[in-house]
Structure formats: structure tokens, C-alpha cells
Design a protein around this motif. Structure first.
Motif, PDB file in Angstrom:
ATOM      1  N   MET A   7       0.855  -1.187   0.000  1.00  0.00           N
ATOM      2  CA  MET A   7       0.000   0.000   0.000  1.00  0.00           C
ATOM      3  C   MET A   7       0.891   1.236   0.000  1.00  0.00           C
ATOM      4  O   MET A   7       1.664   1.453   0.929  1.00  0.00           O
ATOM      5  N   LYS A   8       0.806   2.013  -1.055  1.00  0.00           N
ATOM      6  CA  LYS A   8       1.627   3.214  -1.165  1.00  0.00           C
ATOM      7  C   LYS A   8       0.800   4.428  -0.768  1.00  0.00           C
ATOM      8  O   LYS A   8      -0.260   4.689  -1.339  1.00  0.00           O
ATOM      9  N   ILE A   9       1.289   5.175   0.220  1.00  0.00           N
ATOM     10  CA  ILE A   9       0.601   6.352   0.748  1.00  0.00           C
ATOM     11  C   ILE A   9       1.507   7.553   0.538  1.00  0.00           C
ATOM     12  O   ILE A   9       2.671   7.540   0.958  1.00  0.00           O
ATOM     13  N   ALA A  10       0.988   8.588  -0.098  1.00  0.00           N
ATOM     14  CA  ALA A  10       1.788   9.773  -0.406  1.00  0.00           C
ATOM     15  C   ALA A  10       1.158  11.009   0.210  1.00  0.00           C
ATOM     16  O   ALA A  10      -0.062  11.080   0.401  1.00  0.00           O
ATOM     17  N   THR A  11       2.000  11.987   0.517  1.00  0.00           N
ATOM     18  CA  THR A  11       1.529  13.295   0.958  1.00  0.00           C
ATOM     19  C   THR A  11       2.110  14.349   0.035  1.00  0.00           C
ATOM     20  O   THR A  11       3.285  14.276  -0.349  1.00  0.00           O
ATOM     21  N   PHE A  12       1.283  15.334  -0.332  1.00  0.00           N
ATOM     22  CA  PHE A  12       1.700  16.303  -1.345  1.00  0.00           C
ATOM     23  C   PHE A  12       1.003  17.635  -1.064  1.00  0.00           C
ATOM     24  O   PHE A  12      -0.216  17.744  -1.176  1.00  0.00           O
ATOM     25  N   ASN A  13       1.780  18.644  -0.690  1.00  0.00           N
ATOM     26  CA  ASN A  13       1.247  20.002  -0.604  1.00  0.00           C
ATOM     27  C   ASN A  13       1.181  20.532  -2.029  1.00  0.00           C
ATOM     28  O   ASN A  13       2.194  20.915  -2.614  1.00  0.00           O
ATOM     29  N   ILE A  14      -0.017  20.557  -2.585  1.00  0.00           N
ATOM     30  CA  ILE A  14      -0.192  20.865  -3.998  1.00  0.00           C
ATOM     31  C   ILE A  14      -0.147  22.365  -4.271  1.00  0.00           C
ATOM     32  O   ILE A  14       0.071  22.791  -5.399  1.00  0.00           O
ATOM     33  N   ASN A  15      -0.369  23.189  -3.224  1.00  0.00           N
ATOM     34  CA  ASN A  15      -0.275  24.647  -3.361  1.00  0.00           C
ATOM     35  C   ASN A  15      -1.173  25.161  -4.488  1.00  0.00           C
ATOM     36  O   ASN A  15      -0.710  25.775  -5.433  1.00  0.00           O
ATOM     37  N   ASN A  16      -2.457  24.892  -4.355  1.00  0.00           N
ATOM     38  CA  ASN A  16      -3.524  25.309  -5.277  1.00  0.00           C
ATOM     39  C   ASN A  16      -3.862  24.164  -6.237  1.00  0.00           C
ATOM     40  O   ASN A  16      -3.240  24.000  -7.285  1.00  0.00           O
ATOM     41  N   LEU A  54      -0.361  11.404 -10.625  1.00  0.00           N
ATOM     42  CA  LEU A  54      -1.214  10.307 -10.162  1.00  0.00           C
ATOM     43  C   LEU A  54      -1.086   9.064 -11.031  1.00  0.00           C
ATOM     44  O   LEU A  54      -1.483   7.974 -10.613  1.00  0.00           O
ATOM     45  N   ARG A  55      -0.521   9.197 -12.221  1.00  0.00           N
ATOM     46  CA  ARG A  55      -0.303   8.017 -13.064  1.00  0.00           C
ATOM     47  C   ARG A  55       0.684   7.052 -12.425  1.00  0.00           C
ATOM     48  O   ARG A  55       0.760   5.891 -12.819  1.00  0.00           O
ATOM     49  N   GLU A  56       1.461   7.537 -11.449  1.00  0.00           N
ATOM     50  CA  GLU A  56       2.344   6.661 -10.688  1.00  0.00           C
ATOM     51  C   GLU A  56       1.540   5.703  -9.816  1.00  0.00           C
ATOM     52  O   GLU A  56       2.063   4.712  -9.327  1.00  0.00           O
ATOM     53  N   ALA A  57       0.261   6.001  -9.635  1.00  0.00           N
ATOM     54  CA  ALA A  57      -0.714   5.134  -8.971  1.00  0.00           C
ATOM     55  C   ALA A  57      -0.441   4.871  -7.500  1.00  0.00           C
ATOM     56  O   ALA A  57      -0.482   3.726  -7.045  1.00  0.00           O
ATOM     57  N   PRO A  58      -0.182   5.910  -6.697  1.00  0.00           N
ATOM     58  CA  PRO A  58      -0.190   5.675  -5.249  1.00  0.00           C
ATOM     59  C   PRO A  58      -1.589   5.255  -4.822  1.00  0.00           C
ATOM     60  O   PRO A  58      -2.583   5.682  -5.406  1.00  0.00           O
ATOM     61  N   ASP A  59      -1.675   4.400  -3.814  1.00  0.00           N
ATOM     62  CA  ASP A  59      -2.984   3.916  -3.378  1.00  0.00           C
ATOM     63  C   ASP A  59      -3.775   4.986  -2.640  1.00  0.00           C
ATOM     64  O   ASP A  59      -5.001   5.067  -2.753  1.00  0.00           O
ATOM     65  N   VAL A  60      -3.069   5.799  -1.861  1.00  0.00           N
ATOM     66  CA  VAL A  60      -3.700   6.873  -1.094  1.00  0.00           C
ATOM     67  C   VAL A  60      -2.861   8.131  -1.261  1.00  0.00           C
ATOM     68  O   VAL A  60      -1.630   8.072  -1.203  1.00  0.00           O
ATOM     69  N   VAL A  61      -3.533   9.259  -1.465  1.00  0.00           N
ATOM     70  CA  VAL A  61      -2.840  10.539  -1.603  1.00  0.00           C
ATOM     71  C   VAL A  61      -3.446  11.531  -0.624  1.00  0.00           C
ATOM     72  O   VAL A  61      -4.663  11.741  -0.614  1.00  0.00           O
ATOM     73  N   PRO A  71       6.116  15.500  -3.673  1.00  0.00           N
ATOM     74  CA  PRO A  71       5.414  14.440  -2.939  1.00  0.00           C
ATOM     75  C   PRO A  71       6.390  13.569  -2.143  1.00  0.00           C
ATOM     76  O   PRO A  71       7.456  13.200  -2.639  1.00  0.00           O
ATOM     77  N   ALA A  72       6.014  13.252  -0.927  1.00  0.00           N
ATOM     78  CA  ALA A  72       6.744  12.274  -0.111  1.00  0.00           C
ATOM     79  C   ALA A  72       5.835  11.065   0.065  1.00  0.00           C
ATOM     80  O   ALA A  72       4.610  11.204   0.095  1.00  0.00           O
ATOM     81  N   TRP A  73       6.418   9.875   0.186  1.00  0.00           N
ATOM     82  CA  TRP A  73       5.582   8.679   0.194  1.00  0.00           C
ATOM     83  C   TRP A  73       6.204   7.555   1.012  1.00  0.00           C
ATOM     84  O   TRP A  73       7.398   7.555   1.296  1.00  0.00           O
ATOM     85  N   ILE A  74       5.343   6.613   1.368  1.00  0.00           N
ATOM     86  CA  ILE A  74       5.771   5.386   2.029  1.00  0.00           C
ATOM     87  C   ILE A  74       5.100   4.209   1.346  1.00  0.00           C
ATOM     88  O   ILE A  74       4.098   4.368   0.640  1.00  0.00           O
ATOM     89  N   VAL A  75       5.653   3.029   1.543  1.00  0.00           N
ATOM     90  CA  VAL A  75       5.019   1.789   1.097  1.00  0.00           C
ATOM     91  C   VAL A  75       4.870   0.886   2.312  1.00  0.00           C
ATOM     92  O   VAL A  75       5.852   0.614   3.018  1.00  0.00           O
ATOM     93  N   LEU A  76       3.643   0.447   2.563  1.00  0.00           N
ATOM     94  CA  LEU A  76       3.355  -0.490   3.642  1.00  0.00           C
ATOM     95  C   LEU A  76       3.079  -1.867   3.052  1.00  0.00           C
ATOM     96  O   LEU A  76       2.338  -1.986   2.070  1.00  0.00           O
TER      97      LEU A  76
END
Length: 563
Positions: free
Chosen positions: A1-10, A22-29, A249-254
Motif C-alpha cells: 500500500m503506497k501512501i503519499a503526501t503532497f502540498n499541492i499549493n492550489n 497520479l499516473r504513478e498510482a499511489p494507493d492513497v494521496v 510528494p513524499a511517500w511510504i510503502v506499507l
């Protein structure tokens, strides 16, 4: 399960960048700083990208959202508890597939001192209290977002310009540390203990171009989540795109939990549900195609010395290394059909830590000007093909090969490492195969069994083997009178260099042998770019080959593009 956080700034201004990533397909953003009201949130575009979404918007400022590919996020909170009068949209919490995920956008706090800084401290104290409750849940919990805190001086580039900034003040840092002291794991720092791993580069003063970054976006895990952590990283290249956010974006994989053990997360508070939509999107399974990692310098040198110097490009400039390297790259892609290609390069202008620790390392090597002139063009060709280059001062290409293999293995993928350097045999595993050139156009496939057959040692013993045997090409002398057979015999008997030394062997040169081993060991912890899947851009590479007037290469690229 890949979970990412991204301050999109608008989110609307940078929607194209977001959808492309999003084409990288993280499971949760987890998104922050939407700068959009609830009705302005681009739900149609998010659905088209196969994501469900829950969000809490705010006009002009703030705003947070959680996107999920595998089912609709089930909201448990829409605000940080502790202050009913606080109406700023900075927190939302939802359960997805048995994991409770919160996204937060902590106050910036500038200028300080002042009311904004006071609000920042109060907000973080509320977060500290709520984090304590979440930590105790019998379920995996992830606190992801823009904390607007630089935890330590190691998380910011060397500078005095931020000395009065709220992001680095003792108060916020102490509160962040208190959250960690509850038992939360800082996932990025846990997986990358030495690398800066910046996530934010201010738009001002060319800070992105100078890599003058800060690490302020964090993913904190409670023990239930931490024991499933297998990977983490930052997609730095997203920051360099046109019209990018000032964050990456920063991310983790569980690791997936066994289905029988998954427990639904109980909402910690019932509140009015924010805007939500459902789509048919489903999480993509991990690609079966391998990651192909190439030692660029190894094949550049082989190509330069193997092909006639009469091969020229436009302007009657040398092109043998370009043509030979390109042929290897295209053949590998055709034969292996990788999901992505990463080409690693040495940084010749800057000494590595190996040179600093052992000045004789690789001494006496000289490169023809004709080869050096072509090296930077090889990286340009790689990029034109749609593939990724990586290099960094102080590190060798070998280190990036090792780091990429480690990262891909952690996410459950397979790796092919193409290199003419037998030191890479230490990376062979059940998931990583070395492609070692043996003659023109032919690669030997080296796995653990082949390493044992060639050297008489396991892949993990290769650095010890090199230290004992020596490596003339790198100017490592080894232990006197040992050689390859003797090194293998010692390691078969004792198991490792350290055990060999503990048995009383080579006392006069023990520290030297330890140094040789450290030099021979590839660094698996160097920073990497994103290892996302790629789609070749043969048309760009063809245009570049035409510009160079390398007609044979143009023909090969056109064949790939057509077929």
C-alpha cells in the motif's frame, strides 16, 4: 500500500501536474493547501484519474483532501479536536483498507513572534494531544502532511537565512519531538537516515536550482503501521516541472496485511461527512516488469574503446561512445521490456568518500578528451528516450545501482542491473539479477548461484572477498599472498572478514582490510529520484539522433517507435 503526501499549493492551478503524477498510482494521496472551496474542488478530474476523494476546502487558503484508489475513504474526522472555534481547514481523517490516515496542514507561523506563531504552537499542542489518542488505537495509523516544521538542522540546507523563520524555532521543533517521543516513527528519516530528503524548495532566490531545500512534509507511523513499512521516498523531480508546487510528494510503502487480520478502523468521532464521490478505480498491482538499472560509465567506456574512432556525428565530432552506448541501451530495453530504466553515472569532477578515505583509490586513471566530450551527451540521450539519469557529488554509479536495487526489492519488484563491473555481484539476490557483458551483444545473467560458482562465496560476502583478494583496477592491494582462492577459503572457514580478523589473522593490516571492505561495499542509502514506471519517448530520441546525423541510430529508433 503506497501512501503519499503532497502540498499541492492550489489544486486547480496545478491540476495538470497532479493528474500526471497520479499516473504513478499511489494507493492513497493526502493533499494539502488546496486553496479551493468545497464546490471548487476538481472532483471530476480526480474521478477520471480513478480516485475517490474526501476533502475539506477553504476559500483562498488551506484545504485538505484524501484520495483513494481502492474504495472510498471513510471519514472519521474533519477537524483537529481541541478548539471548536477554529474553523480553518487544516485536518481530515479517514479509514482506507484497515488503515487510519490523517492528512494535516499545520500553520506556518510566520512572522514570529506574533499571533500567527502563537496559533501555530497552540495548533501543534492540539495535534500532540490527538496523536496520543490515535497512537493507542489497535490499528495502523499514518499522520501525513505538511507539518511546517524542520525537525533538525540536518533537514535544511546550510544557511542562516532561516534563523528567524517559524519553521526552525525551538518551540515547534520541541512539539514535533514530543509527538515522536510518544512512539511515532518518522518514516522518511527511518528509511533514509543520512540523506537530506528535502520536500520543499522556496520559489525565491533560485532555491530549487541550488537544491536549497527543507524537509517539512512528514509521514508518522504508529507501531501497527511501522512494522509494515518497507519503503519511503520523495519524488523530487515533480518539483522541477513547469508550474510546479514548491513542495514535492513524499511517500511510504506499507506491506499488505493478511486479509484475515485486517480490522476495520473505528471512527474516533462522528461528524458531518464532507464532500465525497465514488469511482470505479482500483489499485494497480505491482508491475511484473523489472526495473532496469544501468551502469552508464561502464558501458560508455566499453563502447568508446570497442568502436572505431572514425565514427563521427554532426560537425565531425566523435560519436563512437554515443552510438555504442545507445545500441546497448536500446537492445536492453527491447530484450528485457522493463517498467522503467535508471542510468547511473559517476561524478568525475568531485572526489568520492572512497577517494577521501583512500587516496590511492582508482589512481592513475586517465580519460581521453574525446570520451569526456561524449559523456554528457549520453545522459541527454537517456533523457530523450524518456528514461531517468542519476548522479551526485561524492557518490559513484555503483552506489546508485545498489540503492535502486534495495528500493525496488523493498517494494516487491524485480531488478536487472547491467554493468561490466564485477563488484556489482554483491547485489545479486532472488530478486536482483546482474547482466554482465561477456561478448558483443551478449550478457551473462548473474544470480546468487553464479556468484558462488565464480567466486566460491555468497553475494553478501563479495566486499569481504574483494578486501582479502584485492582489486588491482581500484588499487586495493588486499591481504599479501591470499589471492582469490585464499580469500574464498578464508570466508568459507570463518564466514566474514571480521570473523577472520577476530581469529587472529592479519593483525598488522586489520584496519587496512576493514577500509578496503568499506570501499568495496556499495552504498545502498544514497538519495534516488523517483523510480516510477515510464513510457519511452522514442520520437524525442529520434529527433536528437537526427540532429547528430547518426543515421544508423535513427533507423533503430524508428523501428522501436513503429513496433
Amino acid at each position: 500500500m503506497k501512501i503519499a503526501t503532497f502540498n499541492i499549493n492550489n489544486v486547480n492551478k496545478r491540476l495538470a501536474n497532479l493528474v500526471n503524477w497520479l499516473r504513478e498510482a499511489p494507493d492513497v494521496v493526502c493533499l494539502q493547501e488546496l486553496k479551493a472551496t468545497d464546490s471548487e474542488f476538481p472532483v471530476a478530474a480526480i474521478e477520471k484519474a480513478s480516485y475517490d476523494a474526501v476533502w475539506r476546502g477553504e476559500k483562498s487558503w488551506n484545504g485538505v483532501a484524501i484520495l483513494g484508489r481502492d474504495g472510498e475513504p471513510i471519514v472519521t474526522r474533519t477537524a483537529l479536536p481541541g478548539d471548536a472555534a477554529d474553523t480553518q481547514s487544516r485536518y481530515i481523517e479517514a479509514a482506507i483498507n484497515g488503515v487510519l490516515i490523517a492528512t494535516l496542514y499545520a500553520p506556518n507561523g510566520n512572522p514570529q513572534p506574533g499571533p500567527k506563531f502563537k496559533y501555530k504552537l497552540a495548533w501543534m499542542k492540539r495535534l500532540l494531544a490527538h496523536a496520543s489518542e490515535l497512537y493507542a488505537l489497535d490499528a495502523p495509523v499514518v499522520l501525513a502532511g505538511d507539518y511546517n516544521v524542520v525537525p533538525t538542522d540536518a533537514d535544511i540546507y546550510p544557511t542562516k537565512s532561516y534563523a528567524k523563520n517559524a519553521l526552525v524555532q525551538p518551540g515547534p521543533r520541541a512539539l514535533f519531538r514530543q509527538i515522536l517521543d510518544q512512539g511515532w516513527i518518522d518514516a522518511i528519516r527511518t528509511m533514509h537516515s543520512d540523506a537530506p530528503m528535502y520536500t520543499f524548495w522556496d520559489y525565491k532566490r533560485n532555491r530549487w536550482q541550488r537544491d536549497a531545500g527543507l524537509r517539512i512534509d512528514h509521514l508518522l507511523l504508529n507501531p501497527k503501521a511501522a512494522k509494515r513499512l518497507v519503503g519511503a521516498g520523495v519524488d523530487r523531480e515533480v518539483r522541477g516541472l513547469e508550474g510546479a508546487s514548491d513542495h514535492a510528494p513524499a511517500w511510504i510503502v506499507l506491506r499488505d496485511a493478511p486479509a484475515a487480520r485486517r480490522k476495520p478502523v473505528r471512527p474516533s468521532e462522528k461528524q458531518t461527512r464532507p464532500e465525497s464521490r465514488r469511482s470505479a478505480g482500483r489499485a494497480a498491482s505491482l508491475p511484473r516488469q523489472p526495473l532496469l538499472v544501468i551502469d552508464g560509465d561502464s558501458f560508455a567506456h566499453r563502447s568508446y574503446h570497442a568502436l572505431p574512432k572514425t565514427i563521427l556525428r554532426h560537425g565531425r565530432k566523435p560519436a563512437g561512445a554515443i552510438l555504442g552506448f545507445a545500441n546497448v541501451l536500446l537492445r536492453l530495453y527491447r530484450d528485457e521490456q522493463p517498467r522503467a530504466v535508471l542510468v547511473a553515472w559517476d561524478t568525475l569532477e568531485v572526489p568520492t568518500y572512497r577517494h577521501e578515505n583512500f587516496p590511492a583509490y582508482q589512481s592513475g586513471r586517465e580519460f581521453d578528451d574525446a570520451l569526456l566530450e561524449q559523456l554528457h551527451l549520453l545522459a541527454e540521450f537517456v533523457a530523450a528516450c524518456g528514461f531517468q539519469n542519476v548522479k551526485g557529488p561524492g557518490f559513484e554509479a555503483d552506489d546508485f545501482l545498489a540503492a535502486a536495487a534495495a528500493a525496488e526489492e523493498k517494494r516487491g519488484g524485480r531488478v536487472l542491473i547491467a554493468s561490466g563491473d564485477r563488484d556489482t555481484f554483491q547485489l545479486a539476490s532472488d530478486r536482483t539479477t546482474i547482466l554482465y557483458p561477456v561478448r558483443a551483444g551478449e550478457m551473462a545473467r548473474i544470480g546468487p548461484a553464479q556468484v558462488r560458482a565464480r567466486y566460491g562465496v555468497d553475494p553478501g560476502q563479495v566486499p569481504d572477498f574483494i578486501a582479502l583478494r584485492g582489486d588491482p583496477s581500484d588499487k586495493l592491494p588486499g591481504a599479501p599472498g591470499v589471492g582469490a582462492t585464499g580469500a574464498a577459503t578464508l570466508l568459507e572457514r570463518y564466514g566474514s572478514l571480521e570473523a577472520t580478523l577476530a581469529a587472529g589473522r592479519f593483525p598488522a593490516i586489520a584496519e587496512s582490510l576493514r577500509l578496503y571492505r568499506s570501499i568495496a561495499t556499495m552504498n545502498r542509502r544514497v538519495p534516488l529520484p523517483s523510480l516510477r514506471s515510464q513510457k519511452p519517448t522514442w520520437h524525442k530520441a529520434t529527433a536528437l539522433a537526427r540532429q547528430w546525423q547518426l543515421n544508423q541510430l535513427v533507423g533503430r529508433l524508428e523501428e522501436l517507435a513503429s513496433g
